[in-house]
Every structure is written in C-alpha cells, then in structure tokens.
Design a protein around this motif. Structure first.
Motif, mmCIF file in Angstrom:
data_model
loop_
_atom_site.group_PDB
_atom_site.id
_atom_site.type_symbol
_atom_site.label_atom_id
_atom_site.label_comp_id
_atom_site.label_asym_id
_atom_site.label_seq_id
_atom_site.Cartn_x
_atom_site.Cartn_y
_atom_site.Cartn_z
ATOM 1 N N CYS A 141 31.896 43.323 37.600
ATOM 2 C CA CYS A 141 32.176 42.465 36.445
ATOM 3 C C CYS A 141 33.317 41.469 36.704
ATOM 4 N N ALA A 142 33.877 41.482 37.912
ATOM 5 C CA ALA A 142 34.937 40.529 38.239
ATOM 6 C C ALA A 142 34.391 39.115 38.226
ATOM 7 N N GLY A 143 35.107 38.224 37.568
ATOM 8 C CA GLY A 143 34.680 36.831 37.461
ATOM 9 C C GLY A 143 33.986 36.532 36.158
ATOM 10 N N THR A 144 33.360 37.534 35.557
ATOM 11 C CA THR A 144 32.728 37.348 34.248
ATOM 12 C C THR A 144 33.589 37.976 33.158
ATOM 13 N N HIS A 145 33.800 39.302 33.278
ATOM 14 C CA HIS A 145 34.660 39.983 32.313
ATOM 15 C C HIS A 145 36.126 39.919 32.728
ATOM 16 N N PHE A 146 36.410 40.180 34.025
ATOM 17 C CA PHE A 146 37.774 40.406 34.483
ATOM 18 C C PHE A 146 38.184 39.385 35.529
ATOM 19 N N ASP A 147 39.504 39.172 35.606
ATOM 20 C CA ASP A 147 40.074 38.303 36.634
ATOM 21 C C ASP A 147 39.927 38.988 37.999
ATOM 22 N N PRO A 148 39.251 38.358 38.960
ATOM 23 C CA PRO A 148 39.074 38.997 40.276
ATOM 24 C C PRO A 148 40.395 39.358 40.954
ATOM 25 N N GLY A 160 37.861 33.799 22.070
ATOM 26 C CA GLY A 160 36.918 33.271 23.054
ATOM 27 C C GLY A 160 37.566 32.466 24.159
ATOM 28 N N LEU A 161 38.781 32.818 24.548
ATOM 29 C CA LEU A 161 39.439 32.129 25.666
ATOM 30 C C LEU A 161 38.698 32.442 26.961
ATOM 31 N N HIS A 162 38.818 31.559 27.952
ATOM 32 C CA HIS A 162 38.174 31.828 29.224
ATOM 33 C C HIS A 162 39.092 31.410 30.370
ATOM 34 N N GLY A 163 38.894 32.058 31.521
ATOM 35 C CA GLY A 163 39.633 31.715 32.729
ATOM 36 C C GLY A 163 41.131 31.802 32.552
ATOM 37 N N ASP A 164 41.827 30.793 33.060
ATOM 38 C CA ASP A 164 43.284 30.780 33.032
ATOM 39 C C ASP A 164 43.862 30.532 31.651
ATOM 40 N N GLU A 212 39.857 39.393 25.672
ATOM 41 C CA GLU A 212 39.220 38.149 26.093
ATOM 42 C C GLU A 212 38.542 38.380 27.450
ATOM 43 N N ARG A 213 37.525 37.557 27.748
ATOM 44 C CA ARG A 213 36.799 37.684 29.011
ATOM 45 C C ARG A 213 36.845 36.374 29.776
ATOM 46 N N MET A 214 36.757 36.483 31.068
ATOM 47 C CA MET A 214 36.883 35.306 31.924
ATOM 48 C C MET A 214 35.813 34.256 31.628
ATOM 49 N N ASP A 215 34.627 34.692 31.187
ATOM 50 C CA ASP A 215 33.549 33.729 30.908
ATOM 51 C C ASP A 215 33.591 33.205 29.475
ATOM 52 N N GLY A 216 34.613 33.585 28.705
ATOM 53 C CA GLY A 216 34.770 33.070 27.348
ATOM 54 C C GLY A 216 34.014 33.840 26.294
ATOM 55 N N ILE A 237 43.501 32.589 29.382
ATOM 56 C CA ILE A 237 43.922 33.940 28.998
ATOM 57 C C ILE A 237 45.273 34.221 29.644
ATOM 58 N N PRO A 238 46.272 34.659 28.883
ATOM 59 C CA PRO A 238 47.587 34.957 29.471
ATOM 60 C C PRO A 238 47.485 35.974 30.605
ATOM 61 N N GLU A 239 48.356 35.817 31.588
ATOM 62 C CA GLU A 239 48.288 36.668 32.789
ATOM 63 C C GLU A 239 48.416 38.142 32.448
ATOM 64 N N PHE A 240 49.347 38.485 31.580
ATOM 65 C CA PHE A 240 49.522 39.891 31.228
ATOM 66 C C PHE A 240 48.275 40.442 30.546
ATOM 67 N N ALA A 241 47.606 39.627 29.753
ATOM 68 C CA ALA A 241 46.382 40.081 29.091
ATOM 69 C C ALA A 241 45.300 40.384 30.115
ATOM 70 N N ARG A 242 45.217 39.570 31.180
ATOM 71 C CA ARG A 242 44.229 39.833 32.227
ATOM 72 C C ARG A 242 44.554 41.112 32.986
ATOM 73 N N VAL A 243 45.842 41.382 33.163
ATOM 74 C CA VAL A 243 46.253 42.640 33.804
ATOM 75 C C VAL A 243 45.840 43.832 32.944
ATOM 76 N N VAL A 244 46.180 43.776 31.662
ATOM 77 C CA VAL A 244 45.914 44.901 30.768
ATOM 78 C C VAL A 244 44.415 45.114 30.589
ATOM 79 N N ALA A 245 43.639 44.035 30.588
ATOM 80 C CA ALA A 245 42.187 44.176 30.423
ATOM 81 C C ALA A 245 41.594 45.037 31.530
ATOM 82 N N VAL A 246 42.013 44.811 32.760
ATOM 83 C CA VAL A 246 41.504 45.599 33.890
ATOM 84 C C VAL A 246 41.999 47.036 33.787
ATOM 85 N N ALA A 247 43.281 47.221 33.496
ATOM 86 C CA ALA A 247 43.830 48.574 33.380
ATOM 87 C C ALA A 247 43.161 49.339 32.247
#
Length: 460
Positions: free
Chosen positions: A404-411, A360-364, A350-354, A366-376
């Motif tokens: 890409c922080a803020g669009t794809h990834f959690d800053p 198609g989840l966006h922003g918060d 999932e991406r921060m911009d949906g 998206i589960p926190e762990f998913a945002r961590v793994v996306a960046v890693a």
C-alpha cells in the motif's frame, strides 16, 4: 527500599570510616586550618540546601526549589581550591547531614551522602593542591594565573566527579544487588557535564574569595547558579506535568475503547522508531511520540456504543468514527507543548492518493508527523489481536504496508519502519481476549468518506 541490605550497611560503614580518616588531620591540635573560611563555606553550603529541606520555604517558592546537594557543588569545589584537603572535607558535612531525604530510612541515607561527599571533596582538594591551586588563584591584589588556574580547577572537578560516581555506583551494587557493570553504567556520562560547569563556578567563587573584594563577592556566583537550578527544576516539573496529562488522556481512551488497550503506547513507540530512522533531531522525537500516543484521543468524543460494537458499522456509524481526528484536534489544540503533534492527530487518516479523511489531503500536503503516525498505526493494528480480528505476523504486516506504499502510505515512512524493525525487532501484543475473526489489513481504517443522505446525530 526500607530495609538496607547487609552489604550496603558494610559499604556505608566503610565510607564513614574513610571520611573520618579524611577529616581527622583538621581536628588535631595545632593544625593550621583557616577555621573562619571553613565555617563560612560550610554555613553557606548548608544555607543553600535549606530551602529544599524546609517544606514551608518550598511552598513559598512555588514548590520548585532545586532539590539535592548537586545544586550547590560549586561551594564544595571552591572549598577544594581554597582549603587543605581535610578542612575542605569538613565543609560538606553539615549540609549533607541536613539534606532532605525522600525515602526511608533517613539516617543511613544522610550518613552515606555525608561520607561520599566528604570523600569526593577531600580527593578534589588533593588533586587541586597537586597542581598548585593556591598560587594559581592569587591572593588580594595578586592577579590569578589564568589560564593556568583552569588546570587545578578542572582536575578538582574531574576528581570530584570520578570519586562521587564511583561511590554511587558501589552503593547501587551493594544496595540493589546489581552487577558492577550495570551499577556504574551511565553514571559518569550523566555527571561529567554538570560537574564541569560546577567546577568553573567553583573557580570563580575561589578567585573572588581570594580577591581584594573578599568572601562577600563570591556570593554573586551562587545567584545565577541558583536561578539556573530553579529554572531546571521548573522544566522538570513542567515536563512531569506534560507526561501526566498525556497518561491521563491515554488511560481515558483505553478505558473507553477496551479493544485497543495499549495500542496508543505502541503506536508512539513505532512512530519514534520511524522518526529515528529518518534522522529526525532529538527535540522532535518527543513530539512524534506524543503524536503517536494521542492519535486516537478523539475517540473520547465518539459514542461508546459505536466504539464497542461487535458487528459491522452502518454508514452513519462510519461517519461518526471518521470524526475522531477532528474531535482529537479540538481536544488538544490548546495544549501548547504538543506542537506539530496536533496536526498529526488531525491528519493521521489521510492517504497519499487523496482518498483519506478528514480533508482528502494527498502527497506532501499531509504533515510529516501524520505520515509517520499513519504507518505506525496501521502496523500495530495488523500485528495486534483484538476481539474482531486476529494478529498478523510481522513479515505479513510489513508486506501489506509495502503493497500500500504510495497509495495509502508514504513510501519513505514504510521503508524507515522496515529498516527499524530489522534493527530493533518488534514484540506484538494482544489487546483483547478473543481472536476468532479474520486478520485485518492495512485498510483497517474506515473507507474514504462518501456523501451520506443522512447526517449523523449529535451524541452526548
């Protein structure tokens, strides 16, 4: 280690001589030794260690009998409080000589354990005696002197711990050739808390032993200790099973998708770096590591021809690849110990911009762990060489993540990774044999899902 080095043999010999000198006063004619107490405590300690040595009993109890002499140190610490030092040292010998040994040679290992334990008990008894443990415990109808009785018990436990860890560090240095600092590193810290608990249990045993109820009442202290050791052994057995399950799944993915071999482990490591930087509690670090390691497990459900295709993917093949988070979630949904890792496996694209997938989840949302793994995941993909892409330097990959922080990834996750890399560094790894194509970007994942006129076929 099947051959014991000369230095280790000399060290064991010195320990045996020291233990012999410690027990010798008890064996002299006319020594005032309460032999009935010595025999009872030695037999009790040996009996407690018997299930770990007997394979038949071990199988009867589910194969999770507490292993090793550490489970029943309260008996030895009670002996240190109840007996003269030389007699207390004798109580450790039968069980130590009978203790189960998992690696050869068995005889020197048993001799070492017997000598080290006898020396530790002897020193603990001296520490307790210096603080008048006999008077503090009371006898028969005499009431124990609490809280003063805690002092000799604590001194005995601390001395026991110090002597045993000092001896264990010495044998590690002698047997493995480690520098002294490395041989002793961490031993005392790991042993102090358990030995403190053992000391309190030993004090309870000694008080009950000297009470009007007699030695039989002291046995009740061992029952909860044994149960707690059994539960602890069960926990470690279950944890080992969890690790084996995860290793098997990761190996299956690595075999199927040879271009990303090692990728899962590195994503798990990077995910933990991010989580630590965010201040997540220790109990959540294991879960985020599992999420990182298993994020691509759904590729087991993707046809191998699609995973290993060298050329560009067709729209239908992209659609099939995009199903791997859902496949992965279905595969692990019944594995209870993964906890929130299951949501990370489902939503790590999932991406921060949906604009991500599968939902198609966006922003918060998206589960926190998913945002961590996306960046890693994106970071390792950019810093690893594969058959279809060349690795980027770490600074270039970081710059791409920040872009890409803020669009794809959690800053927040990107900033945490950058901070962790500044602190710990990163060792990029090659995951394929060739490196002839252009480097990937943070958009290494397939583009957002679009409606396709043709639905993907089912593949076996």
């Amino acid at each position: 280690m099947k051959v014991i080095p000369r230095a280790a043999r000399v060290y064991i010999g010195c320990a045996l001589l020291g233990a012999g000198a410690c027990v010798l006063p008890a064996l002299r004619p006319g020594a005032a030794i309460p032999w009935s107490t010595v025999a009872l405590l030695a037999a009790l300690y040996a009996l407690c260690e018997l299930p770990a040595r007997c394979r038949l009993l071990g199988r009867g109890l589910g194969g999770s009998v507490p292993m090793g002499t550490g489970s029943f140190f309260p008996v030895l610490l009670a002996a240190a409080l109840l007996l003269p030092p030389s007699a207390a040292a004798l109580t450790a010998l039968p069980a130590s000589l009978l203790a189960r040994v998992d690696e050869p040679p068995a005889a020197p290992r048993r001799a070492w354990r017997a000598a080290a334990t006898a020396l530790a008990v002897w020193a603990a008894a001296h520490a307790a005696g210096a603080l008048d443990s006999a008077e503090a415990l009371g006898h028969g109808p005499d009431v124990p002197d609490f809280p003063y009785a805690l002092l000799p018990a604590g001194a005995a436990a601390l001395t026991f711990c110090l002597v045993l860890t000092a001896l264990d560090g010495g044998i590690r240095a002698a047997a493995d050739g480690l520098p002294p600092r490395a041989a002793w590193r961490g031993l005392l810290g790991r042993a102090l808390a358990p030995h403190t608990v053992h000391g309190l249990a030993g004090l309870m045993m000694a008080v009950l032993w000297r009470s009007a109820y007699g030695p039989v009442s002291a046995l009740f202290v061992l029952l909860p200790m044994y149960i707690s050791c059994w539960v602890f052994a069960q926990y470690h057995r279950e944890r080992a099973a969890h690790q084996a399950t995860i290793r098997a799944l990761v190996q299956a993915v690595d075999i199927k998708d040879r271009y990303t071999r090692g990728h899962s482990e590195r994503v798990g490591h990077a995910s933990v770096l991010i989580a630590r930087e965010l201040g997540m509690p220790e109990d959540r670090l294991d879960v985020v590591r599992f999420a990182g390691i298993l994020h691509d497990v759904g590729k087991l459900g993707v046809p191998t021809r699609v995973l290993r295709k060298d050329g560009p993917l067709t729209p239908e093949e992209r659609r099939i690849i995009e199903l791997h988070p859902e496949y992965g979630h279905e595969m692990v949904r019944g594995i209870g110990f993964l906890g929130d890792a299951r949501a990370a496996i489902l939503h790590h694209h999932e991406r921060m911009d949906g604009s991500g997938y599968p939902y198609g989840l966006h922003g918060d949302e998206i589960p926190e762990f998913a945002r961590v793994v996306a960046v890693a995941d994106a970071f390792d993909a950019m810093t690893s060489t594969r058959s279809y892409s060349r690795a980027r330097p770490v600074p270039t990959a970081v710059a791409e993540l920040e872009r890409c922080a803020g669009t794809h990834f959690d800053p927040r996750m990107v900033a945490a990774l950058v901070s962790a890399l500044d602190r710990h560094g990163w060792q990029p790894a090659v995951t394929a044999d060739t490196a002839d194509d252009p480097a990937p970007s943070a958009e290494h994942v397939p583009p957002p899902r679009e409606p396709l006129p043709v639905q993907p076929k089912e593949h076996a």
